[in-house]
Design a protein around this motif. Structure first.
Motif, short mmCIF file in Angstrom:
data_model
loop_
_atom_site.label_atom_id
_atom_site.label_comp_id
_atom_site.label_asym_id
_atom_site.label_seq_id
_atom_site.Cartn_x
_atom_site.Cartn_y
_atom_site.Cartn_z
N ILE A 130 0.87 -1.17 0.00
CA ILE A 130 0.00 0.00 0.00
C ILE A 130 0.91 1.22 0.00
O ILE A 130 1.61 1.49 0.98
CB ILE A 130 -0.93 0.03 1.22
N GLU A 131 0.93 1.93 -1.12
CA GLU A 131 1.79 3.12 -1.24
C GLU A 131 1.04 4.30 -0.64
O GLU A 131 0.12 4.82 -1.24
CB GLU A 131 2.15 3.37 -2.70
N ASN A 132 1.46 4.69 0.54
CA ASN A 132 0.74 5.70 1.32
C ASN A 132 1.04 7.11 0.83
O ASN A 132 1.67 7.29 -0.22
CB ASN A 132 1.09 5.53 2.80
N GLY A 133 0.59 8.11 1.59
CA GLY A 133 0.79 9.49 1.18
C GLY A 133 0.67 10.41 2.37
O GLY A 133 0.68 9.97 3.52
N PRO A 134 0.55 11.72 2.12
CA PRO A 134 0.38 12.68 3.22
C PRO A 134 -0.80 12.27 4.10
O PRO A 134 -1.85 11.89 3.59
CB PRO A 134 0.11 14.00 2.49
N GLN A 135 -0.63 12.39 5.41
CA GLN A 135 -1.64 11.86 6.33
C GLN A 135 -2.80 12.82 6.57
O GLN A 135 -3.07 13.26 7.69
CB GLN A 135 -0.97 11.44 7.63
N VAL A 136 -3.50 13.12 5.48
CA VAL A 136 -4.76 13.85 5.55
C VAL A 136 -5.89 12.84 5.59
O VAL A 136 -5.70 11.66 5.28
CB VAL A 136 -4.90 14.82 4.36
N SER A 137 -7.08 13.30 5.94
CA SER A 137 -8.18 12.35 6.20
C SER A 137 -8.53 11.51 4.97
O SER A 137 -8.85 10.33 5.09
CB SER A 137 -9.42 13.09 6.70
N SER A 138 -8.48 12.11 3.77
CA SER A 138 -8.87 11.36 2.58
C SER A 138 -7.97 10.16 2.36
O SER A 138 -8.43 9.05 2.03
CB SER A 138 -8.84 12.27 1.34
N ILE A 139 -6.67 10.35 2.56
CA ILE A 139 -5.72 9.26 2.34
C ILE A 139 -5.81 8.23 3.44
O ILE A 139 -5.77 7.01 3.19
CB ILE A 139 -4.30 9.83 2.20
N ILE A 140 -5.96 8.69 4.68
CA ILE A 140 -6.14 7.76 5.80
C ILE A 140 -7.36 6.89 5.55
O ILE A 140 -7.34 5.67 5.77
CB ILE A 140 -6.28 8.54 7.12
N ASP A 141 -8.45 7.50 5.07
CA ASP A 141 -9.68 6.75 4.81
C ASP A 141 -9.52 5.75 3.66
O ASP A 141 -10.05 4.63 3.70
CB ASP A 141 -10.83 7.70 4.50
N ARG A 142 -8.80 6.14 2.60
CA ARG A 142 -8.57 5.22 1.48
C ARG A 142 -7.80 3.99 1.93
O ARG A 142 -8.14 2.86 1.56
CB ARG A 142 -7.82 5.93 0.37
N VAL A 143 -6.77 4.23 2.71
CA VAL A 143 -5.96 3.11 3.21
C VAL A 143 -6.80 2.22 4.12
O VAL A 143 -6.72 0.99 4.05
CB VAL A 143 -4.71 3.63 3.93
N ARG A 144 -7.63 2.85 4.95
CA ARG A 144 -8.49 2.05 5.84
C ARG A 144 -9.45 1.18 5.03
O ARG A 144 -9.62 -0.01 5.32
CB ARG A 144 -9.28 2.99 6.76
N GLY A 145 -10.07 1.76 3.99
CA GLY A 145 -10.98 0.98 3.17
C GLY A 145 -10.26 -0.15 2.46
O GLY A 145 -10.79 -1.27 2.35
N CYS A 146 -9.05 0.12 1.98
CA CYS A 146 -8.27 -0.92 1.32
C CYS A 146 -7.95 -2.07 2.27
O CYS A 146 -8.13 -3.24 1.93
CB CYS A 146 -6.97 -0.31 0.77
N LYS A 147 -7.50 -1.72 3.46
CA LYS A 147 -7.14 -2.76 4.43
C LYS A 147 -8.35 -3.60 4.86
O LYS A 147 -8.23 -4.80 5.09
CB LYS A 147 -6.49 -2.13 5.66
N GLU A 148 -9.51 -2.95 4.95
CA GLU A 148 -10.73 -3.69 5.30
C GLU A 148 -11.00 -4.80 4.29
O GLU A 148 -11.39 -5.91 4.65
CB GLU A 148 -11.92 -2.73 5.36
#
Length: 313
Positions: free
Chosen positions: A155-173
């Motif tokens: 999972i190639e992450n990014g700046p820790q703003v809410s949109s990116i945090i949420d995308r990563v969370r949805g992916c991990k789910e």
């Protein structure tokens, strides 16, 4: 759709369809927009949408859009300068959803309405953003199915703003439902841009010789990752992302590209709705604290020919 969402949609439709009342030009004197980076086509489209809506609502009003470059201090200064120059409506793509609160309170005290766009921010008067958890889910579900439910994934992450945090969370789910998929990395920051995405992918290729899939948090990172894969002459790696940007359609149509899907957003409409929401809140037509989540759509090689791209592009 819940009652609040229906009310918001109706209010936005009303606010954008009716002619502006005579006092509106004086009411919205100027709009300030502070976004992560205007080097990202996504934010350029968002500003374009906001400008279009402002011309409709308050033709005499001005708009000033600036890049915060994911620098909190820079964003604080921008918000203060907006108010000093007469802005009474601010659209903010918050660099840090919590730390931005003092600046939000300060400009609100000075009389500005603050609308968060793309990412959530504390204390704002309203929010318009994509359902980013859903975007991460549909992008990573497609990735998992393409991998037949097994293999190493980064999972190639990014700046820790809410949109990116949420995308990563949805992916991990989603990926958690596939026991034979192993997440080998989820903490590398591709910066939300092509060059850093390229560098992060280069590191993955060295560290993970059995890597099979990558979820990039946005299209610029995905395009940079694809370039790194090509330069390394690696085969069998697939990439999915989020944005549905103009450049990603070129990649999806290229059989040599590693990119197979992107969960599309609509930044142009988001910018329009941000201005419309600010107007509706100023006029008391909708309540402060209203949140609108825009549904993402998955763009793949199978449907890219029918994809019309971002609204207004």
């Amino acid at each position: 759709m819940n009652t609040r969402s229906k009310f918001l949609v109706a209010a936005l439709a009303l606010s954008t369809s009716l002619a502006a009342p005579p006092a509106l030009a004086d009411d919205i004197s100027s709009v300030g927009v502070s976004v992560g980076s205007l080097g990202n086509p996504y934010f350029v489209a968002l500003v374009k949408g906001a400008t279009t809506q402002l011309k409709s609502d308050a033709p005499k009003a001005s708009i000033n859009a600036l890049s915060a470059d994911y620098d909190l201090n820079k964003q604080f200064s921008q918000m203060d300068s907006f108010v000093t120059s007469g802005a009474n409506l601010i659209l903010i793509n918050g660099v840090d959803p919590q730390a931005v609160l003092p600046a939000v309170k300060r400009v609100q005290k000075a009389g500005a309405v603050v609308i968060a766009v793309d990412v959530a921010s504390s204390g704002v008067d309203g929010t318009v953003q994509t359902d980013n958890v859903a975007a991460g889910r549909i992008s990573c579900e497609f990735l998992a199915k393409k991998l037949s439910g097994k293999g190493e994934v980064a999972i190639e992450n990014g700046p820790q703003v809410s949109s990116i945090i949420d995308r990563v969370r949805g992916c991990k789910e989603v990926l958690a439902r596939y026991p034979d998929i192993k997440i080998v990395s989820d903490d590398q920051n591709g910066g939300g841009d092509r060059d850093l995405g390229f560098k992060v992918m280069q590191g993955y290729l060295v560290r993970f010789p059995n890597l099979k899939g990558v979820f990039a948090i946005n299209d610029p990172e995905a395009i940079g990752s694809d370039l790194a894969i090509r330069q390394a002459h690696r085969q069998g790696i697939i990439v999915t992302s989020v944005d549905g940007a103009p450049d990603i359609t070129v990649s999806l149509k290229d059989p040599k590209s590693s990119i197979v899907a992107s969960a599309s957003q609509d930044p142009y409409q988001m910018g329009k709705d941000g201005v419309a929401m600010g107007r509706a809140i100023k006029e008391g037509k909708i309540a402060k604290g209203t949140v609108r989540l825009m549904a993402p759509t998955l763009i793949t090689r199978d449907n890219v020919d029918s994809y019309k791209g971002w609204t207004g592009e």
